[in-house]
Enzyme design. Sequence first.
Site, PDB file in Angstrom:
ATOM      1  N   GLY A 291       0.815  -1.205   0.000  1.00 28.32           N
ATOM      2  CA  GLY A 291       0.000   0.000   0.000  1.00 28.32           C
ATOM      3  C   GLY A 291       0.852   1.260   0.000  1.00 28.32           C
ATOM      4  O   GLY A 291       1.959   1.291  -0.538  1.00 28.32           O
ATOM      5  N   SER A 292       0.347   2.285   0.663  1.00 27.07           N
ATOM      6  CA  SER A 292       0.976   3.607   0.570  1.00 27.07           C
ATOM      7  C   SER A 292       2.336   3.713   1.248  1.00 27.07           C
ATOM      8  O   SER A 292       3.073   4.665   0.999  1.00 27.07           O
ATOM      9  CB  SER A 292       0.033   4.673   1.145  1.00 27.07           C
ATOM     10  OG  SER A 292      -1.113   4.795   0.326  1.00 27.07           O
ATOM     11  N   THR A 293       2.683   2.754   2.120  1.00 24.33           N
ATOM     12  CA  THR A 293       4.035   2.799   2.693  1.00 24.33           C
ATOM     13  C   THR A 293       5.089   2.642   1.600  1.00 24.33           C
ATOM     14  O   THR A 293       6.208   3.125   1.734  1.00 24.33           O
ATOM     15  CB  THR A 293       4.218   1.688   3.744  1.00 24.33           C
ATOM     16  OG1 THR A 293       3.855   0.427   3.171  1.00 24.33           O
ATOM     17  CG2 THR A 293       3.365   1.950   4.972  1.00 24.33           C
TER      18      THR A 293
END
Length: 634
Positions: A291-293
Amino acid sequence: MIFNITLHKLKWIKKILFLLILAIIIRLGYSQLISYKSLTSKAITSWQRGFPLEASRGKIYEANGETLVDNLTTSSVIVVPSQIKDPIHTAYELSKILGCDEKKMLEKIKKKVSVERIQPEGRQIDDEKAYAINRLKLPGVYLVQDTLRYYPKKNYLAQTLGFVGIDNQGLLGLELKYDQYLSGTNGSINYYMNAKSKNLNIYPADYIYPTSGFDMTLTVDNRVQDVIERELNNAYATYNPDSILALAMNPNTGAILGMSCKPDFDPNDYKNADSTVYNRNLPIWKTYEPGSTFKIITFSSALNENLFDMDKDTYYDKGYEIVKGARIKSWKKGGHGLQTFREVLQNSSNPGFVEIGRRLGKDRLYNYVKKFGLMKKTNVDLTGESTGLMFDYDKFNEVEQATVAFGQGLSITPIQLVRAVSACVNGGKLYEPYIVDKIVNPKTKEVVYQKKKKLIRQVIKEETSKKVRDALEGVVTDGGGKNAYIDGYRIGGKTGTAQRAINGTYAGNGYILSFIGIAPIDEPQIVLYIAMDNPKNCVQYGGTTAAPIARKMLVDILPALNIKKVSKQREKAYVWTDVKTFEVKNYVGLHKSQVKSDEYGFEFLGEGNKVIDQLPRVNEKIEEGQKVKIMLGK
């Protein structure tokens, strides 16, 4: 004539007798003078009965010397079948005490062997059973010294430490990976008996001492691990996720400071644990879309290629981007409007990262994923590490390029992500992670193995890494990571909210919520990653649920690691949903009647009217709705 024949026969008989006697004399001489030692050795071996003495395995310590794995002295049962006078009675008594099948016990004690170890039921028995057997004085039944592997902190670091089998051989985790170092050399007590199993007193018993295995010290720091275990247990009980994990690493060396996952198990009782739990050390085994990490990786790669100035160049987020007919939406309806690229990261704008992916292009984005070590195992010194999944280069087209840019469409492990992010903030260096610091001979204190940090490659420039640190601090002060903000500490980080992929398709409900934090962001000493799979009864955003857990950990970890607070840091940008904080005044020395505030309440403890102490301390901050504890005295 007959007389002559008889004399002739007698002469031959004398010659044959002479040769026979000579052969016997030669043989006796050979046996007594030449092969005496060899024959004696064979004879002694045939008379010898060895009672095994189990060696202690090496102990395992955390970085500050606390014992994580130890040994307990216990007893095991062995029998000498030829000495047993009443096999049926003996089998009955042993099976009753050991709680096993009488017929199987009888089979064991009637074996045609010199010595038989009763296992598994007779191995590592408790004191009560040992006393009961010893009291019976059964002929041919003996209790010998044994060792039992003991994990004093039970579930603590369970999947990482692993466990041993009935013969003290490593079966999982570090116990298996370093079994050759941890295993000792068994000893024995050797008695000498004749064919009727009676002692031969002319030969004294031999005692061969067991040799203990080597001790091991880990990089795991109990000041970090204690907090991780506590907060993961709290979060697991609160949110009831399918699983939750945490991993902390020193970004400057690759040393693992702490790791854990739930559900877990007690290695002291692994036989009653679920194999799907103990076989999966989630920080190195679990693969999923980050995801956004992952946007930290894309952002760092583009910065390193000078594709934008993060404070001067802008991108307009209208709420979506069209890629090959596919509509890729922003998490915010209508988009974020005009943003700098710093704000694209702070706001975690998916369309903005589609644009960054375009600018990088297929070759550069694919190569950076490879350079950050996300296409192969990290080679951490633990068993059970997974590789992760990435598109083949030939199938890495525009849509795949766009989704990978914001962390969707590839699958990696937590340790791969933590190592890659460490490289983004430590000056651009990719290190090999490790958890064993050194192995020591417990008797001589000689270090037989010492791990040194291993640099794999320089991934991005040091000046790029400095810009990335600055941008990640902005995520915590002004972006989606504000719930990880800590007064007095400069924190950087990134949230993640990823769809769950099951059997190649996205699950209809539930997310993997995550947060990766770096502290202190100006001189990183710890990278901490938290991830929860399908938590319940909470807001399904990493910034709302995972970031506060990381904050709770860092609030205790940073002072424990002697990382000092700073007097100046970026102010947190507040929005109406944020909880307000207030700076606590000094009340020590005042009269109880003088303790007042319009911003927070008080809780008085103790007797008397004079303030002798307070929590929080002066100039520390307290959240709205909380109370300052005032200690009173006379």
